[in-house]
Design a protein around this motif. Structure first.
Motif, PDB file in Angstrom:
ATOM      1  N   GLU A  73      -9.304  -6.726  -6.287  1.00  0.00           N
ATOM      2  CA  GLU A  73      -9.758  -7.775  -7.196  1.00  0.00           C
ATOM      3  C   GLU A  73      -9.033  -9.108  -7.012  1.00  0.00           C
ATOM      4  N   GLU A  74      -7.753  -9.066  -6.666  1.00  0.00           N
ATOM      5  CA  GLU A  74      -6.978 -10.301  -6.556  1.00  0.00           C
ATOM      6  C   GLU A  74      -7.004 -10.903  -5.149  1.00  0.00           C
ATOM      7  N   HIS A  75      -7.185 -10.079  -4.142  1.00  0.00           N
ATOM      8  CA  HIS A  75      -7.126 -10.566  -2.767  1.00  0.00           C
ATOM      9  C   HIS A  75      -8.415 -10.310  -1.992  1.00  0.00           C
ATOM     10  N   GLY A  76      -9.339  -9.596  -2.601  1.00  0.00           N
ATOM     11  CA  GLY A  76     -10.594  -9.306  -1.927  1.00  0.00           C
ATOM     12  C   GLY A  76     -10.413  -8.410  -0.706  1.00  0.00           C
ATOM     13  N   GLU A  77      -9.337  -7.650  -0.682  1.00  0.00           N
ATOM     14  CA  GLU A  77      -9.051  -6.763   0.437  1.00  0.00           C
ATOM     15  C   GLU A  77      -8.950  -5.330  -0.068  1.00  0.00           C
ATOM     16  N   ARG A  78      -9.350  -4.429   0.795  1.00  0.00           N
ATOM     17  CA  ARG A  78      -9.214  -3.023   0.445  1.00  0.00           C
ATOM     18  C   ARG A  78      -7.918  -2.503   1.046  1.00  0.00           C
ATOM     19  N   ILE A  79      -7.148  -1.805   0.234  1.00  0.00           N
ATOM     20  CA  ILE A  79      -5.934  -1.145   0.716  1.00  0.00           C
ATOM     21  C   ILE A  79      -6.147   0.347   0.513  1.00  0.00           C
ATOM     22  N   GLY A  80      -5.854   1.104   1.505  1.00  0.00           N
ATOM     23  CA  GLY A  80      -6.070   2.542   1.417  1.00  0.00           C
ATOM     24  C   GLY A  80      -5.065   3.227   0.507  1.00  0.00           C
ATOM     25  N   ASN A  81      -5.394   4.451   0.169  1.00  0.00           N
ATOM     26  CA  ASN A  81      -4.554   5.252  -0.711  1.00  0.00           C
ATOM     27  C   ASN A  81      -3.166   5.469  -0.110  1.00  0.00           C
ATOM     28  N   MET A  82      -3.110   5.740   1.189  1.00  0.00           N
ATOM     29  CA  MET A  82      -1.818   5.968   1.857  1.00  0.00           C
ATOM     30  C   MET A  82      -0.979   4.696   1.861  1.00  0.00           C
ATOM     31  N   ALA A  83      -1.616   3.559   2.141  1.00  0.00           N
ATOM     32  CA  ALA A  83      -0.893   2.282   2.167  1.00  0.00           C
ATOM     33  C   ALA A  83      -0.410   1.913   0.769  1.00  0.00           C
ATOM     34  N   ALA A  84      -1.240   2.158  -0.234  1.00  0.00           N
ATOM     35  CA  ALA A  84      -0.832   1.879  -1.614  1.00  0.00           C
ATOM     36  C   ALA A  84       0.329   2.768  -2.021  1.00  0.00           C
ATOM     37  N   GLY A  85       0.300   4.026  -1.601  1.00  0.00           N
ATOM     38  CA  GLY A  85       1.408   4.940  -1.885  1.00  0.00           C
ATOM     39  C   GLY A  85       2.690   4.503  -1.202  1.00  0.00           C
ATOM     40  N   ALA A  86       2.571   4.036   0.048  1.00  0.00           N
ATOM     41  CA  ALA A  86       3.746   3.547   0.776  1.00  0.00           C
ATOM     42  C   ALA A  86       4.313   2.292   0.112  1.00  0.00           C
ATOM     43  N   LEU A  87       3.424   1.409  -0.344  1.00  0.00           N
ATOM     44  CA  LEU A  87       3.881   0.203  -1.043  1.00  0.00           C
ATOM     45  C   LEU A  87       4.581   0.577  -2.352  1.00  0.00           C
ATOM     46  N   LEU A  88       4.031   1.535  -3.062  1.00  0.00           N
ATOM     47  CA  LEU A  88       4.673   2.015  -4.284  1.00  0.00           C
ATOM     48  C   LEU A  88       6.052   2.586  -3.980  1.00  0.00           C
ATOM     49  N   ASN A  89       6.158   3.380  -2.934  1.00  0.00           N
ATOM     50  CA  ASN A  89       7.461   3.931  -2.532  1.00  0.00           C
ATOM     51  C   ASN A  89       8.466   2.819  -2.249  1.00  0.00           C
ATOM     52  N   PHE A  90       8.012   1.770  -1.558  1.00  0.00           N
ATOM     53  CA  PHE A  90       8.883   0.633  -1.257  1.00  0.00           C
ATOM     54  C   PHE A  90       9.361  -0.028  -2.546  1.00  0.00           C
ATOM     55  N   PHE A  91       8.432  -0.300  -3.451  1.00  0.00           N
ATOM     56  CA  PHE A  91       8.812  -0.948  -4.716  1.00  0.00           C
ATOM     57  C   PHE A  91       9.789  -0.092  -5.510  1.00  0.00           C
ATOM     58  N   LEU A  92       9.527   1.198  -5.563  1.00  0.00           N
ATOM     59  CA  LEU A  92      10.411   2.095  -6.313  1.00  0.00           C
ATOM     60  C   LEU A  92      11.807   2.139  -5.702  1.00  0.00           C
TER      61      LEU A  92
END
Length: 87
Positions: A23-42
């Protein structure tokens, strides 16, 4: 201490990251990439947020403990004052 989210919370966070990118960037991010990004943030940012929350909780608890003497204070040696008031 690593920050680990309950499964339901992690699933909701990953879905939120996917929605944010869509919604904010008009890009699709996959479930695995979103999980990896979450891991990084955590791992990278999570401890700073956690430490701030602990410090704020500690500050509030110390303020409450400092007020205990005011809330729970009982005057000593009042027998004679009460006794005189009854007479």
């Amino acid at each position: 201490m690593p920050i680990e989210l309950p499964k339901e919370t992690r699933t909701a966070a990953i879905a939120s990251i996917e929605r944010y990118f869509s919604e904010e960037h008009g890009e699709r991010i996959g479930n695995m990439a979103a999980g990896a990004l979450l891991n990084f943030f955590l791992a990278e940012i999570g401890p700073a947020v956690y430490n701030l929350a602990v410090a704020q909780a500690q500050e509030r608890m110390q303020a409450r403990v400092a007020e205990l003497d005011i809330e729970l204070q009982e005057d000593a040696f009042t027998w004679w004052h009460r006794s005189a008031a009854k007479r």
